[in-house]
Design a protein around this motif. Structure first.
Motif: not given
Ligand SMILES: [Fe+2]
Length: 181
Positions: A4, A6-11
């Motif tokens: 993940r 987190p700062e880009e909301g990406r997984k």
């Protein structure tokens, strides 16, 4: 493994995509299978034996001289004190190489020029965090991990804390592949 940002909301959950993303921040990732299967009750010696061919290859490649097995669970005496050494941002004068046999955990990696990455590791995952990389590590809520560790020089394994406070901004969330795949 689940990655993940987190700062880009990406997984990222697809193996090849994970490998590529991590390579871009200098983290090596491989998915391993034992040359002989190991059961949940295998001793540390049986685990090292089952993976001996792979361990020897890694040693040759990375200059690692020793391998051992770390095995902790919620009942391990002194577990909190042990975890507290590594759940703040730090680096080592030594690669951090871990092959996960059982259980799970989360590495956070803080690259100099890229966002912080949360790497959830589980059985079969081999990860190499090069010396000098800023990172920290947490267990998941089940507080269990069993992993092979490789060392170039165990003396270099002492954590050097950055005291950046960056670690406090990230929750050690464990998703589990089965929930996201
Ligand atoms: Fe570390």
């Amino acid at each position: 493994m689940v990655v993940r940002i987190p700062e880009e909301g990406r997984k990222i959950t697809e193996i090849e995509a994970i490998r590529q993303y991590l390579a871009g921040i200098d983290i090596e990732y491989e998915l391993w299978e034992p040359s002989q299967p190991v059961g949940p009750d295998a001793s540390n010696e049986e685990i090292l034996q089952a993976y001996s061919a792979d361990i020897e290859k890694l040693k040759a490649r990375g200059g690692y001289v020793t391998a051992d097995v770390v095995n902790v669970n919620a009942q391990t005496p002194g577990l909190d004190a042990m975890l507290a050494r590594f759940n703040r941002e730090h680096w080592h004068d030594e690669d951090e190489v871990r092959f996960i046999i059982q259980g799970r955990g989360v590495f956070h990696i803080h690259p100099r020029n890229a966002p912080v990455v949360a790497i959830e590791v589980e059985a079969g995952d081999l990860i190499r965090v090069p010396r000098g990389t800023w990172h920290w590590f947490d267990l998941c809520s089940d507080r269990h991990i069993r992993a092979i560790r490789l060392f170039q020089d165990p003396a270099g394994w002492t954590p050097v804390y950055t005291e950046s406070g960056v670690d406090a901004r990230f929750e050690p969330v464990c998703l589990g592949r089965s929930f996201v795949a």
